[in-house]
Motif scaffolding. Structure first.
Motif, mmCIF file in Angstrom:
data_model
loop_
_atom_site.group_PDB
_atom_site.id
_atom_site.type_symbol
_atom_site.label_atom_id
_atom_site.label_comp_id
_atom_site.label_asym_id
_atom_site.label_seq_id
_atom_site.Cartn_x
_atom_site.Cartn_y
_atom_site.Cartn_z
ATOM 1 N N ASN A 355 0.823 -1.207 0.000
ATOM 2 C CA ASN A 355 0.000 0.000 0.000
ATOM 3 C C ASN A 355 0.861 1.262 0.000
ATOM 4 O O ASN A 355 0.558 2.240 -0.679
ATOM 5 N N LYS A 358 1.873 1.585 -3.502
ATOM 6 C CA LYS A 358 0.735 1.835 -4.402
ATOM 7 C C LYS A 358 0.196 3.259 -4.274
ATOM 8 O O LYS A 358 -0.167 3.908 -5.245
ATOM 9 N N TYR A 359 0.073 3.699 -3.010
ATOM 10 C CA TYR A 359 -0.536 5.016 -2.784
ATOM 11 C C TYR A 359 0.523 6.086 -2.538
ATOM 12 O O TYR A 359 0.352 7.003 -1.770
ATOM 13 N N ASP A 383 4.884 6.316 4.596
ATOM 14 C CA ASP A 383 5.106 6.731 3.199
ATOM 15 C C ASP A 383 4.880 8.229 3.041
ATOM 16 O O ASP A 383 4.306 8.880 3.916
ATOM 17 N N ILE A 388 -4.504 10.042 3.616
ATOM 18 C CA ILE A 388 -5.893 9.548 3.750
ATOM 19 C C ILE A 388 -6.742 10.657 4.360
ATOM 20 O O ILE A 388 -6.353 11.243 5.383
ATOM 21 N N LEU A 396 -11.270 2.650 7.271
ATOM 22 C CA LEU A 396 -10.110 2.098 6.577
ATOM 23 C C LEU A 396 -10.001 0.569 6.653
ATOM 24 O O LEU A 396 -9.631 -0.081 5.687
ATOM 25 N N TYR A 401 -13.614 -1.391 1.580
ATOM 26 C CA TYR A 401 -13.587 0.070 1.647
ATOM 27 C C TYR A 401 -12.369 0.596 0.895
ATOM 28 O O TYR A 401 -11.247 0.151 1.084
ATOM 29 N N ARG A 402 -12.633 1.555 -0.010
ATOM 30 C CA ARG A 402 -11.540 2.177 -0.738
ATOM 31 C C ARG A 402 -11.765 3.674 -0.745
ATOM 32 O O ARG A 402 -12.883 4.135 -0.969
ATOM 33 N N VAL A 403 -10.700 4.436 -0.496
ATOM 34 C CA VAL A 403 -10.868 5.897 -0.430
ATOM 35 C C VAL A 403 -11.123 6.418 -1.840
ATOM 36 O O VAL A 403 -12.136 7.030 -2.116
ATOM 37 N N SER A 408 -7.620 3.025 -6.619
ATOM 38 C CA SER A 408 -7.409 1.709 -6.029
ATOM 39 C C SER A 408 -7.572 0.612 -7.078
ATOM 40 O O SER A 408 -6.776 -0.311 -7.174
ATOM 41 N N GLY A 413 -6.348 -2.791 -6.628
ATOM 42 C CA GLY A 413 -6.838 -2.917 -5.242
ATOM 43 C C GLY A 413 -8.242 -3.504 -5.173
ATOM 44 O O GLY A 413 -9.037 -3.370 -6.097
ATOM 45 N N SER A 414 -8.512 -4.154 -4.039
ATOM 46 C CA SER A 414 -9.838 -4.744 -3.855
ATOM 47 C C SER A 414 -10.531 -4.189 -2.612
ATOM 48 O O SER A 414 -11.682 -4.476 -2.362
ATOM 49 N N GLY A 415 -9.822 -3.442 -1.799
ATOM 50 C CA GLY A 415 -10.412 -2.943 -0.557
ATOM 51 C C GLY A 415 -10.417 -3.991 0.528
ATOM 52 O O GLY A 415 -11.082 -3.830 1.543
ATOM 53 N N GLY A 417 -7.281 -5.585 1.542
ATOM 54 C CA GLY A 417 -5.942 -5.718 2.137
ATOM 55 C C GLY A 417 -5.907 -5.303 3.600
ATOM 56 O O GLY A 417 -5.442 -6.059 4.468
ATOM 57 N N LEU A 418 -6.399 -4.103 3.921
ATOM 58 C CA LEU A 418 -6.311 -3.614 5.296
ATOM 59 C C LEU A 418 -7.241 -4.397 6.226
ATOM 60 O O LEU A 418 -6.938 -4.557 7.405
ATOM 61 N N SER A 442 1.177 8.752 4.892
ATOM 62 C CA SER A 442 0.514 8.026 5.975
ATOM 63 C C SER A 442 1.526 7.173 6.712
ATOM 64 O O SER A 442 2.575 6.824 6.155
#
Ligand code: ADP
Length: 458
Positions: A355, A358-359, A383, A388, A396, A401-403, A408, A413-415, A417-418, A442
């Motif tokens: 992440n 990625k972000y 990072d 966020i 989160l 859930y994806r911002v 994502s 992303g699939s929402g 991971g976290l 973040s």
């Protein structure tokens, strides 16, 4: 019924006990009085110079009738020398009543009995003159007043017992009816919940153990409702998420079939289909991983220093970081043994570091630190990426859930991971916190309790 039986036997016992005790007390006082009167009379008679019918009669005339139903005086051989009863007088006869026989053996004797609702008591004592037994005095009393008093006392005690038992029966029935009505209410609610209406709540009222049971029941129903809502939400989110790549695959394959395309475009479309299939694959793997975290009760934990696994993950992701022009720094300060499953630790570190890449933004930085903080081992991934927003922070760790959905999805992303990280961390008694500043980056901090083998052994 149990309470009624218990109280019935207790009251019955109290009834017999009080009736018996009062009767005993009554007789004891009667015995003392009668024996005393016999002693008085025996004392008077012992002083007589001649012990004969006339001298004894004179002595009793002086003493008065004493309100007794009968007085007998015998000589030492049991022959009656005085009888207060003139009709059918026993004078001259042998009075061999047991009480007189015992008295002539030198004993004070008393006996009593109920006869026709009257108390019939008899007493006899020996008469001694200068230490020699010369006869016995016998007194009998037939008292209907005392008998009636005794009987009314027993009737009163019995009536009180019966009234108390009746009160106990009435109260027990009212209590039992209320208790079973409230129990039926809870049972009815259990049936409603069993049939699937988790929104049902039971109103017990009152302020006793059943009220507490009702409150606990309502809390349980609410919990069931929440998890049912979460389950439904998860199923609908999962099917929605799976539908998107499937729709893309269908669209792409239809386009290939319907349009006359050159080989280059077909290759491009097939490669897109491959990417979507890959996304589907990743998502189903993550879903499987989530459901196994939920269902697995205990896993094969081992004492593990977390640094080598984190280093392995950083090495694995270095290539993607380089491609995104992100500088990764790794700082391992201490040996941090924790009790964990290695695959779980790998997944936690992988998702967080991935992440962070990625972000992030091109030219950004990613710092991965492993250090000891008191009794805890800390993995910190910081990072300098997109950050966020404040309102997203509380969601989160929710599934799907994806911002920024577009960003994502474009990054695969699939929402999930976290959500996986959160569940794994919790499973190993750890904690995860996040701080972020929008546009600046973040920082995710995972903390596990240190598991020192030396401490554990001591
Ligand atoms: P995804 O597979 O979409 O990355 P995650 O559960 O890992 O799902 O993350 C949930 C969302 O949290 C992401 O879609 C992203 O918007 C946000 N997020 C996660 N990590 C970071 C990060 N390091 N910086 C900024 N946003 C992040």
């Amino acid at each position: 019924m149990t309470y009624v039986c218990i109280t019935f036997f207790v009251l019955l016992f109290l009834n017999f006990y009080t009736a018996g005790t009062s009767r005993q007390l009554f007789c004891k006082s009667k015995e003392t009085a009668m024996i005393e009167r016999c002693h008085l009379a025996a004392g008077e008679l012992a002083d007589l110079e001649v012990f004969s019918t006339s001298t004894v009669s004179n002595a009793f005339s002086r003493m008065g009738s004493q309100s007794l139903s009968r007085i007998l005086v015998t000589n030492q051989s049991g022959q009656v020398i005085y009888d207060s009863q003139e009709e059918n007088s026993a004078v001259g006869k042998n009075a061999l009543f047991p009480v007189i026989v015992y008295a002539l053996r030198g004993n004070d004797v008393f006996s009593w009995q109920f006869q026709n609702r009257a108390m019939y008591s008899q007493a006899a004592t020996p008469i001694y003159a200068y230490g020699t037994l010369i006869g016995a005095v016998y007194m009998a009393e037939y008292n209907s007043q005392q008998g009636a008093l005794m009987q009314s006392l027993q009737v009163n005690i019995l009536s009180i017992t019966l009234v108390l038992e009746a009160v106990v029966i009435v109260f027990s029935m009212i209590y039992a009816a209320t208790f079973s009505r409230r129990l039926r209410k809870i049972m009815e609610s259990i049936r409603i919940i069993r049939e699937g209406d988790y929104s049902h709540q039971v109103a017990m009222g009152g302020n006793d153990e059943l009220t507490v049971l009702g409150n606990e029941f309502n809390a349980m129903a609410q919990r069931l409702q929440t998890s049912e809502q979460k389950r439904q939400q998860f199923v609908s989110d999962a099917s929605h998420e799976l539908k998107t790549p499937l729709a893309s695959i269908k669209l792409l394959s239809d386009s290939i079939l319907q349009n006359d395309m050159d080989m280059e475009t077909v290759r491009e479309f097939v490669s897109d289909i491959g990417e979507e299939a890959e996304r589907l694959n990743r998502m189903s793997q993550k879903l499987l991983s989530l459901s196994s975290i939920d269902s697995q009760v205990s896993a094969d934990c081992e004492i593990l220093n977390i640094a080598p696994t984190v280093i392995r993950v950083v090495k694995m992701l270095e290539g993607i970081a380089k491609a995104g022009d992100i500088a990764v720094t790794l700082d391992v300060q201490d040996v941090c043994p924790v009790l964990i499953v290695e695959d779980d630790l790998y997944q936690i570190a992988f998702n967080l570091i991935e992440n962070g890449i990625k972000y992030n933004i091109p030219g950004g930085t990613l710092s991965v630190r492993v250090y000891r903080d008191g009794e805890n081992a800390v993995l910190q991934v910081t990072d300098s990426g997109v950050g966020i927003p404040e309102e997203a922070m509380s969601h989160l760790f929710e599934r799907f859930y994806r911002v920024d959905k577009a960003r994502s999805r474009s990054s695969g992303g699939s929402g999930l991971g976290l959500a996986i990280v959160y569940n794994l961390v919790r499973r190993h008694q750890g904690e995860i916190t996040v701080s972020s500043s929008l546009g600046h980056g973040s920082s995710f901090r995972v903390v596990f309790p240190i598991f020192d083998t030396e401490e554990a052994e001591s």
